[in-house]
Design a protein around this motif. Structure first.
Motif, PDB file in Angstrom:
ATOM      1  N   LYS A 195       0.824  -1.210   0.000  1.00 18.77           N
ATOM      2  CA  LYS A 195       0.000   0.000   0.000  1.00 18.77           C
ATOM      3  C   LYS A 195       0.858   1.260   0.000  1.00 18.77           C
ATOM      4  N   LEU A 196       1.991   1.231   0.681  1.00 15.29           N
ATOM      5  CA  LEU A 196       2.892   2.388   0.637  1.00 15.29           C
ATOM      6  C   LEU A 196       3.398   2.609  -0.781  1.00 15.29           C
ATOM      7  N   GLY A 197       3.699   1.525  -1.482  1.00 15.51           N
ATOM      8  CA  GLY A 197       4.135   1.664  -2.865  1.00 15.51           C
ATOM      9  C   GLY A 197       3.076   2.303  -3.731  1.00 15.51           C
ATOM     10  N   ARG A 198       1.835   1.923  -3.534  1.00 14.85           N
ATOM     11  CA  ARG A 198       0.744   2.518  -4.310  1.00 14.85           C
ATOM     12  C   ARG A 198       0.538   3.986  -3.935  1.00 14.85           C
ATOM     13  N   GLY A 207       6.937   7.125   2.202  1.00 16.47           N
ATOM     14  CA  GLY A 207       6.099   6.192   2.923  1.00 16.47           C
ATOM     15  C   GLY A 207       6.789   5.750   4.199  1.00 16.47           C
ATOM     16  N   ILE A 208       6.053   5.690   5.292  1.00 13.39           N
ATOM     17  CA  ILE A 208       6.601   5.281   6.585  1.00 13.39           C
ATOM     18  C   ILE A 208       5.924   3.985   7.009  1.00 13.39           C
ATOM     19  N   HIS A 209       6.689   2.904   7.048  1.00 13.49           N
ATOM     20  CA  HIS A 209       6.149   1.607   7.444  1.00 13.49           C
ATOM     21  C   HIS A 209       6.085   1.573   8.967  1.00 13.49           C
ATOM     22  N   ALA A 217       6.302   9.043  14.509  1.00  9.57           N
ATOM     23  CA  ALA A 217       6.504  10.488  14.673  1.00  9.57           C
ATOM     24  C   ALA A 217       7.984  10.851  14.604  1.00  9.57           C
ATOM     25  N   THR A 218       8.839   9.984  15.149  1.00 16.32           N
ATOM     26  CA  THR A 218      10.280  10.228  15.073  1.00 16.32           C
ATOM     27  C   THR A 218      10.742  10.209  13.627  1.00 16.32           C
ATOM     28  N   ARG A 219      10.198   9.295  12.838  1.00 17.77           N
ATOM     29  CA  ARG A 219      10.556   9.230  11.417  1.00 17.77           C
ATOM     30  C   ARG A 219      10.080  10.473  10.673  1.00 17.77           C
TER      31      ARG A 219
END
Length: 336
Positions: A195-198, A207-209, A217-219
């Motif tokens: 879904k992140l790829g889409r 995209g943050i997994h 939040a840190t990312r």
């Protein structure tokens, strides 16, 4: 006419197909032959009894599009043959919400649109954008308007801003599309690499997994050079609201639009106070918001993301699919 109703109960067996007389439009009403409806998490929550306490039997589903097949004697805004999108909150035409204009809502407490025909006041809807299919047009009233109202009516997202969209459901993907349309940079969170790829293909910058980065939040802060995002649209609620507050910059905005994780929010308010974070709740918007959204989609040629389309006879399967969380975008039911 054929219609689904919610009878007493809190599982899919409560959703029953039945027959009712075809309605007749009043002087300022149009009669719609429904072409498509789209589901929202609200519809599942009402079925399960975790949202509202509405009288049953109740015709569910708030969002849809139909063809005008008859008009009342005093109707001016629509003609037979037009496609109309009814407003989710029919009395909220413009301006901020008020008690007297925000109370009545389709799909609860008012009967909704999971039926072959419905009468709608001519002021309680807009013309469907001509470039959208029926399935696409049906997605606008809650998911699209909620994203629009959050980003542009209650905030001023613009070029260079960073916006975080949680997940890849209907509201979140509208956030991606609309924020990108405004020139913003969008970060998307999800537990699914696919879904992140889409979402990246749709225009998200990063995209943050959340499996790899449970403290997402840190990312977000890493991806914004330590500053934080300008705006987080929180669809989850629950304890995760604290992460949304942590993810925004000094003076940033967290918009609460859902409760997929939990309807109860508990967090330490001190970080929000010390960094002057604005928290706002958004529950869709007015007919003016719906019209503005439709104009923007038309000008930019943007199409809402529809994941799966179910036929009317398989409406319970559509509810089950939405509840599974497997969707990327909207789940739609079409009429024969």
């Amino acid at each position: 006419m054929k219609t689904y109703v919610l009878n007493p109960g809190n599982d899919l067996s409560a959703l029953q197909l039945t027959e009712r007389p075809r309605p007749e439009p009043g002087p300022r009403e149009v009669l719609l032959r429904l072409r498509a409806v789209s589901l929202n998490y609200r519809d599942v929550a009402i079925l399960r009894g975790t949202y509202g306490a509405f009288s049953r039997p109740l015709v569910p589903v708030s969002d849809g599009v139909g063809e005008v097949v008859a008009v009342g004697s005093d109707v001016q805004r629509f003609r037979v043959g037009d496609r109309m999108i009814p407003s989710y909150v029919p009395d909220w035409i413009r301006g901020p919400p008020r008690e007297d204009t925000a109370r009545r809502r389709l799909g609860g407490p008012l009967d909704g649109l999971l039926r072959e025909y419905a009468c709608v006041h001519e002021d309680a809807g807009i013309a469907a954008p001509p470039h959208l299919s029926d399935a696409e047009a049906a997605t606008l009233p809650i998911a699209g308007v909620t994203a629009w109202h959050a980003l542009f009516t209650q905030a001023h997202v613009g070029p260079g801003d960073t916006v975080v969209a949680q997940g890849t459901g209907g509201v979140s993907l509208f956030v991606v599309q609309l924020a990108r349309m405004a020139g913003a940079r969008v970060l998307v969170t999800s537990r699914s690499e696919a879904k992140l790829g889409r979402a990246l293909a749709l225009g998200a910058a990063e995209g943050i997994h959340t499996g790899t980065h449970p403290d997402w939040a840190t990312r977000v802060r890493e991806l914004t050079g330590g500053r934080g995002a300008d705006h987080v649209v929180d669809v989850a609620g629950g304890d995760g609201v604290a992460r949304s507050v942590e993810a925004v910059r000094m003076g940033g905005t967290v918009t609460l639009v859902g409760f997929l994780e939990s309807a109860t929010v508990r967090f330490d308010i001190r970080p929000a106070l010390s960094r002057v974070v604005r928290l706002q709740a958004v529950s869709t918007g007015s007919r003016d918001d719906l019209e503005a959204l439709a104009r923007a989609l038309t000008v930019h040629g943007v199409h809402p993301v529809v994941d799966r389309v179910f036929p009317f006879a398989q409406a319970p399967d559509a509810f089950a699919f939405l509840e599974s969380g497997a969707q990327f975008g909207k789940v739609v039911i079409t009429f024969p």
